[in-house]
Design a protein around this motif. Structure first.
Motif, PDB file in Angstrom:
ATOM      1  N   GLU A 234      -6.939   4.523 -11.031  1.00 54.66           N
ATOM      2  CA  GLU A 234      -6.115   3.321 -10.965  1.00 54.66           C
ATOM      3  C   GLU A 234      -5.618   3.077  -9.545  1.00 54.66           C
ATOM      4  O   GLU A 234      -5.567   1.938  -9.078  1.00 54.66           O
ATOM      5  CB  GLU A 234      -4.929   3.439 -11.921  1.00 54.66           C
ATOM      6  CG  GLU A 234      -4.123   2.158 -12.011  1.00 54.66           C
ATOM      7  CD  GLU A 234      -3.050   2.222 -13.083  1.00 54.66           C
ATOM      8  OE1 GLU A 234      -2.311   1.237 -13.183  1.00 54.66           O
ATOM      9  OE2 GLU A 234      -2.956   3.236 -13.788  1.00 54.66           O
TER      10      GLU A 234
ATOM     11  N   ASP B 259      -4.760 -13.154   0.692  1.00 52.29           N
ATOM     12  CA  ASP B 259      -4.711 -14.397  -0.083  1.00 52.29           C
ATOM     13  C   ASP B 259      -3.409 -14.518  -0.871  1.00 52.29           C
ATOM     14  O   ASP B 259      -2.931 -15.625  -1.114  1.00 52.29           O
ATOM     15  CB  ASP B 259      -5.906 -14.481  -1.043  1.00 52.29           C
ATOM     16  CG  ASP B 259      -7.225 -14.555  -0.298  1.00 52.29           C
ATOM     17  OD1 ASP B 259      -7.203 -15.009   0.851  1.00 52.29           O
ATOM     18  OD2 ASP B 259      -8.259 -14.164  -0.879  1.00 52.29           O
TER      19      ASP B 259
ATOM     20  N   ARG C 176      -8.512   1.612  -7.562  1.00 52.58           N
ATOM     21  CA  ARG C 176      -8.792   0.256  -8.014  1.00 52.58           C
ATOM     22  C   ARG C 176      -7.745  -0.721  -7.469  1.00 52.58           C
ATOM     23  O   ARG C 176      -8.082  -1.773  -6.923  1.00 52.58           O
ATOM     24  CB  ARG C 176      -8.826   0.213  -9.546  1.00 52.58           C
ATOM     25  CG  ARG C 176      -9.188  -1.153 -10.115  1.00 52.58           C
ATOM     26  CD  ARG C 176      -9.283  -1.130 -11.635  1.00 52.58           C
ATOM     27  NE  ARG C 176      -8.102  -0.583 -12.287  1.00 52.58           N
ATOM     28  CZ  ARG C 176      -6.965  -1.279 -12.498  1.00 52.58           C
ATOM     29  NH1 ARG C 176      -6.874  -2.521 -12.102  1.00 52.58           N
ATOM     30  NH2 ARG C 176      -5.953  -0.718 -13.108  1.00 52.58           N
ATOM     31  N   ARG C 177      -6.487  -0.374  -7.585  1.00 52.21           N
ATOM     32  CA  ARG C 177      -5.425  -1.253  -7.102  1.00 52.21           C
ATOM     33  C   ARG C 177      -5.424  -1.360  -5.576  1.00 52.21           C
ATOM     34  O   ARG C 177      -5.139  -2.418  -5.027  1.00 52.21           O
ATOM     35  CB  ARG C 177      -4.065  -0.757  -7.590  1.00 52.21           C
ATOM     36  CG  ARG C 177      -3.884  -0.943  -9.072  1.00 52.21           C
ATOM     37  CD  ARG C 177      -2.532  -0.478  -9.510  1.00 52.21           C
ATOM     38  NE  ARG C 177      -2.364  -0.652 -10.933  1.00 52.21           N
ATOM     39  CZ  ARG C 177      -1.225  -0.979 -11.518  1.00 52.21           C
ATOM     40  NH1 ARG C 177      -0.149  -1.149 -10.778  1.00 52.21           N
ATOM     41  NH2 ARG C 177      -1.157  -1.112 -12.820  1.00 52.21           N
TER      42      ARG C 177
ATOM     43  N   GLN D 288      -8.051  -1.187  -3.694  1.00 46.84           N
ATOM     44  CA  GLN D 288      -9.165  -2.073  -3.357  1.00 46.84           C
ATOM     45  C   GLN D 288      -8.759  -3.531  -3.563  1.00 46.84           C
ATOM     46  O   GLN D 288      -9.076  -4.395  -2.741  1.00 46.84           O
ATOM     47  CB  GLN D 288     -10.376  -1.728  -4.216  1.00 46.84           C
ATOM     48  CG  GLN D 288     -11.597  -2.540  -3.888  1.00 46.84           C
ATOM     49  CD  GLN D 288     -12.788  -2.139  -4.767  1.00 46.84           C
ATOM     50  OE1 GLN D 288     -12.625  -1.417  -5.747  1.00 46.84           O
ATOM     51  NE2 GLN D 288     -13.952  -2.606  -4.407  1.00 46.84           N
ATOM     52  N   VAL D 289      -8.036  -3.813  -4.640  1.00 44.78           N
ATOM     53  CA  VAL D 289      -7.579  -5.178  -4.897  1.00 44.78           C
ATOM     54  C   VAL D 289      -6.603  -5.622  -3.802  1.00 44.78           C
ATOM     55  O   VAL D 289      -6.687  -6.751  -3.307  1.00 44.78           O
ATOM     56  CB  VAL D 289      -6.922  -5.280  -6.295  1.00 44.78           C
ATOM     57  CG1 VAL D 289      -6.206  -6.598  -6.473  1.00 44.78           C
ATOM     58  CG2 VAL D 289      -7.967  -5.086  -7.377  1.00 44.78           C
ATOM     59  N   LEU D 290      -5.701  -4.739  -3.432  1.00 45.37           N
ATOM     60  CA  LEU D 290      -4.746  -5.095  -2.380  1.00 45.37           C
ATOM     61  C   LEU D 290      -5.441  -5.406  -1.063  1.00 45.37           C
ATOM     62  O   LEU D 290      -5.096  -6.358  -0.371  1.00 45.37           O
ATOM     63  CB  LEU D 290      -3.742  -3.959  -2.165  1.00 45.37           C
ATOM     64  CG  LEU D 290      -2.604  -3.854  -3.155  1.00 45.37           C
ATOM     65  CD1 LEU D 290      -1.786  -2.600  -2.876  1.00 45.37           C
ATOM     66  CD2 LEU D 290      -1.723  -5.080  -3.086  1.00 45.37           C
ATOM     67  N   ARG D 291      -6.412  -4.591  -0.715  1.00 47.32           N
ATOM     68  CA  ARG D 291      -7.101  -4.786   0.562  1.00 47.32           C
ATOM     69  C   ARG D 291      -8.025  -5.999   0.535  1.00 47.32           C
ATOM     70  O   ARG D 291      -8.201  -6.664   1.543  1.00 47.32           O
ATOM     71  CB  ARG D 291      -7.873  -3.533   0.929  1.00 47.32           C
ATOM     72  CG  ARG D 291      -6.935  -2.412   1.326  1.00 47.32           C
ATOM     73  CD  ARG D 291      -7.648  -1.181   1.746  1.00 47.32           C
ATOM     74  NE  ARG D 291      -6.678  -0.180   2.218  1.00 47.32           N
ATOM     75  CZ  ARG D 291      -6.960   1.087   2.411  1.00 47.32           C
ATOM     76  NH1 ARG D 291      -8.190   1.531   2.168  1.00 47.32           N
ATOM     77  NH2 ARG D 291      -6.047   1.917   2.820  1.00 47.32           N
ATOM     78  N   ALA D 292      -8.607  -6.307  -0.603  1.00 54.06           N
ATOM     79  CA  ALA D 292      -9.527  -7.436  -0.697  1.00 54.06           C
ATOM     80  C   ALA D 292      -8.786  -8.764  -0.818  1.00 54.06           C
ATOM     81  O   ALA D 292      -9.164  -9.744  -0.202  1.00 54.06           O
ATOM     82  CB  ALA D 292     -10.465  -7.256  -1.888  1.00 54.06           C
ATOM     83  N   GLU D 293      -7.715  -8.770  -1.600  1.00 58.45           N
ATOM     84  CA  GLU D 293      -7.045 -10.035  -1.880  1.00 58.45           C
ATOM     85  C   GLU D 293      -5.625 -10.085  -1.329  1.00 58.45           C
ATOM     86  O   GLU D 293      -4.919 -11.042  -1.562  1.00 58.45           O
ATOM     87  CB  GLU D 293      -6.998 -10.257  -3.393  1.00 58.45           C
ATOM     88  CG  GLU D 293      -8.371 -10.309  -4.031  1.00 58.45           C
ATOM     89  CD  GLU D 293      -8.302 -10.362  -5.549  1.00 58.45           C
ATOM     90  OE1 GLU D 293      -7.202 -10.497  -6.080  1.00 58.45           O
ATOM     91  OE2 GLU D 293      -9.346 -10.277  -6.180  1.00 58.45           O
ATOM     92  N   GLY D 294      -5.210  -9.081  -0.620  1.00 58.56           N
ATOM     93  CA  GLY D 294      -3.839  -9.021  -0.119  1.00 58.56           C
ATOM     94  C   GLY D 294      -3.470 -10.163   0.784  1.00 58.56           C
ATOM     95  O   GLY D 294      -2.369 -10.694   0.722  1.00 58.56           O
TER      96      GLY D 294
ATOM     97  N   GLU E  86       0.830  -1.206   0.000  1.00 60.74           N
ATOM     98  CA  GLU E  86       0.000   0.000   0.000  1.00 60.74           C
ATOM     99  C   GLU E  86       0.865   1.257   0.000  1.00 60.74           C
ATOM    100  O   GLU E  86       0.531   2.239  -0.659  1.00 60.74           O
ATOM    101  CB  GLU E  86      -0.950   0.003   1.192  1.00 60.74           C
ATOM    102  CG  GLU E  86      -2.042  -1.034   1.086  1.00 60.74           C
ATOM    103  CD  GLU E  86      -3.017  -0.986   2.239  1.00 60.74           C
ATOM    104  OE1 GLU E  86      -2.971  -0.013   3.019  1.00 60.74           O
ATOM    105  OE2 GLU E  86      -3.827  -1.912   2.355  1.00 60.74           O
TER     106      GLU E  86
END
Length: 87
Positions: free
Chosen positions: A69, A83, A72-73, A75-81, A53
């Motif tokens: 961007e 995993d 968006r990125r 959100q991806v980091l926080r949702a799938e970070g 982050e």
């Protein structure tokens, strides 16, 4: 020597011996200080690696990516970070 000459010489002698004694005391205190050993030897720590982050925020701050961007990125980091680190 006049009266002021004696006063100056006396004051100079006091300052001289004060500096000598002060240097000696500082030297003894430096010898008495425990030397650090092991992982705590250095008084500074190397900088920790930046989190994903933080890296993303730096890229946004430098203007490499736009706000859309970045969000968006992020959100991806926080949702799938969590995993991504399990592999």
């Amino acid at each position: 020597m006049s009266g002021w000459g004696w006063f100056g010489a006396s004051l100079g002698m006091i300052v001289f011996w004060g500096l000598i004694i002060g240097a000696f005391v500082l030297f003894l205190r430096a010898l008495d200080r425990p030397q650090p050993t092991g992982p705590h030897r250095a008084h500074w720590a190397p900088p920790s690696p930046a989190s994903p982050e933080q890296l993303l925020a730096e890229r946004f701050a430098r203007g490499e990516i736009d706000e859309e961007e970045y969000r968006r990125r992020l959100q991806v980091l926080r949702a799938e970070g969590t995993d991504l680190t399990k592999h």
